[in-house]
Design an enzyme around this catalytic site. Structure first.
Site, PDB file in Angstrom:
ATOM      1  N   CYS A 159      40.241  61.171  40.374  1.00 23.77           N
ATOM      2  CA  CYS A 159      40.279  61.069  41.831  1.00 23.77           C
ATOM      3  C   CYS A 159      39.225  61.965  42.461  1.00 23.77           C
ATOM      4  O   CYS A 159      38.597  62.789  41.788  1.00 23.77           O
ATOM      5  CB  CYS A 159      41.646  61.517  42.372  1.00 23.77           C
ATOM      6  SG  CYS A 159      43.066  60.712  41.631  1.00 23.77           S
TER       7      CYS A 159
ATOM      8  N   ASP B 235       2.546  76.108  60.640  1.00 25.74           N
ATOM      9  CA  ASP B 235       2.983  75.123  61.615  1.00 25.74           C
ATOM     10  C   ASP B 235       3.013  75.719  63.023  1.00 25.74           C
ATOM     11  O   ASP B 235       3.559  76.806  63.253  1.00 25.74           O
ATOM     12  CB  ASP B 235       4.380  74.619  61.234  1.00 25.74           C
ATOM     13  CG  ASP B 235       4.933  73.648  62.261  1.00 25.74           C
ATOM     14  OD1 ASP B 235       4.438  72.520  62.316  1.00 25.74           O
ATOM     15  OD2 ASP B 235       5.847  74.039  63.014  1.00 25.74           O
TER      16      ASP B 235
END
Length: 514
Positions: free
Chosen positions: A39, A444
């Site tokens: 499960c 950046d």
């Protein structure tokens, strides 16, 4: 003989299982000896005693040990393990390819060829890490895909069998019986409304909550390429081209149900497994937000941002070449000029749809088309043409792989060798196309503005030093900082970009526009 792979930390897994903690859903599976069933850790079934439980790292390992999938909690519907997004080793790359159906189409020899290793070495590595070999993993993937299609679509069982990757109806029936303990026909209890056309499906893609969809959709909307993609009414929609098919997809988050609805229309369903994986990667649905927040939330700069946007996701890429091409265009050009050039590329080389759907009217051009076209005729500057065609040739010649199964280190090295390619652009490609959660571009402009906004030094040394505490989630930290940036004038960005740019500003008018 394959040895099932048990998880060593039994106590942690059992505690997570007792609390049905959704953070662990998909990270391990619970096998119960007394029932012979495995499960999800969130299964609502009665709690078994500890001595009757075994924990496995993947569903295929539990099946190899003789356990059947639970028909109550649906292990096939759990999110993927975030471990394979973090890792970039041979096993992680192999699991990405298996999930995309490579073994079904090319066999284990084809899988080994993609990874440039021998079949024996690949089998040994998978066995040591996840407990089963590639055939068992592919078998489980086919069964899980088939079960999802039975539960969520009105496709015939025959169509489902071949779409899931089975080579025959007999193999389909035998595998489903072994995996779930019953024939596939026993699952079909729901009556679905008729689909509006051939190839149209709606699937539910689960994720671990929380999920910050508003920021993700806003990010994608601000970068949407007209004619190819759009964001409207909380949905992302785009055209797609896959190895054996093409079509249109729509992704709509449904946070109340912890799923993203994938609505698709493909010319051929053979690429369905590949498409589902690309969509999961694109919306970062296998991420573990709690694990990421645990690291980033300890930083004084990021803590308030993480609390403000819990479950922020890292956008991926549906098409790695498309993303890399657009990143190159964005690298040196102001926003307006970059959008215009991308539109030129799509309208000059892209294949038009037979009938536009909303604003969608083109498929993004393939690397084969870009590598052989005269791009200057459609208005692209010469140096940009060289950069784009160098990228396209590398992809066409299979020297460059721009997807999750790529060797990150080798790919980054090859990208840096391309003409005009800057390190921050390579980091952006690694972040989105390769799925590197630790990609971080100190050069950046947005990152520098974010540090300046918080009155921190913006020199490269400070940017690198400060980010060390964010490992291995620096790409998520970057997106938190980007999302918190105040708006600013586009001409300011244009001026800053053009200071280091060798490309000219481009007028917004397209060739042929009146």
């Amino acid at each position: 003989m394959e040895t099932p792979h048990l998880i060593a930390d039994f106590d942690l897994c059992y505690k997570a299982m007792r609390s049905r903690d959704t953070r662990f859903d998909g990270q391990f599976f619970v096998a119960v000896i007394t029932t012979g069933i495995y499960c999800r850790p969130i299964c609502p079934a009665p709690m078994p005693a500890a001595q009757h439980v075994r924990f496995y790292s993947c569903a295929a390992a539990a099946e190899a040990a003789g356990f059947r999938a639970c028909r109550r909690c649906h292990p096939e519907a759990s999110p993927g393990s975030p471990e394979w997004n973090l890792r970039a080793d041979l096993v992680a790359r192999a699991l990405h390819l298996i999930a995309e159906g490579v073994v079904d189409g090319e066999g284990v020899p084809g899988l080994a060829r993609h990874l440039a290793v021998s079949e024996r070495h690949l089998h040994r590595e998978l066995l040591a890490t996840v407990g089963v070999g590639p055939l068992a993993l592919a078998r489980t993937r086919r069964a899980q895909t088939a079960r999802l299609l039975i539960d969520q679509t009105d496709l015939s069982l025959t169509t489902i069998a071949f779409t899931a990757g089975f080579s025959s109806i007999r193999q389909f029936n035998e595998t489903m019986q072994a995996t779930f303990g019953c024939p596939p026909s026993s699952f079909r209890r729901k009556i679905f409304p008729p689909q509006s056309g051939e190839g149209k499906l709606t699937l539910r893609l689960p994720y671990r909550p929380p999920f910050e969809s508003a920021t993700l959709l806003a990010y994608l909307e601000s970068r949407a390429l007209p004619g190819v993609e759009e964001v409207t009414n909380g949905c992302y929609r785009r055209t797609i081209v896959l190895p054996q098919s093409h079509g249109i997809i729509e992704l709509e988050p449904k946070e109340a149900a912890n799923v993203v609805l994938l609505r698709l229309q493909l010319s051929d369903l053979s690429d369905l497994s590949l498409l589902v994986q690309r969509c999961r990667q694109f919306f970062d649905l296998d991420a573990d937000p709690a694990m990421i927040a645990e690291v980033l939330g300890t930083d004084s700069l990021l803590a308030p941002l993480v609390n403000a946007r819990p479950g922020l996701r890292l956008p991926g890429a549906i098409d790695g070449f498309e993303l890399a091409a657009r990143a190159i265009i964005d690298q040196w050009m102001p926003v307006i000029s970059a959008q215009t050039v991308s539109r030129w590329l799509v309208r000059g080389l892209g294949v038009p749809l037979d009938k536009p759907v909303g604003t969608l009217s083109y498929f993004f051009p393939s690397p084969q088309l870009v590598s052989g076209a005269n791009l200057q005729e459609i208005g692209l500057p010469g140096k940009l043409v060289n950069a784009l065609q160098a990228l396209a040739r590398e992809v066409v010649e299979e020297k460059l792989v721009l997807s999750r199964d790529a060797d990150r280190e080798q790919t980054v090295t090859r990208l840096l060798r391309l003409p005009g390619m800057e390190p921050w652009t390579v980091s952006f490609i690694a972040m989105r196309a390769l799925g590197d959660p630790d990609a971080y571009p100190p050069g950046d402009l947005g990152l520098q503005r974010a540090f300046a906004h918080h009155r921190l030094p913006v020199d490269t040394r400070t940017l690198k030093r400060h980010s060390e505490a964010w490992r291995p989630w620096r790409a998520y930290a970057l997106h938190h900082l980007w999302a918190n940036l105040p708006p600013f004038q586009s001409d300011e960005r244009a001026a800053q970009q053009c200071q280091s740019s060798s490309f000219p500003l481009v007028a917004d008018a397209l060739p042929g526009d009146s």
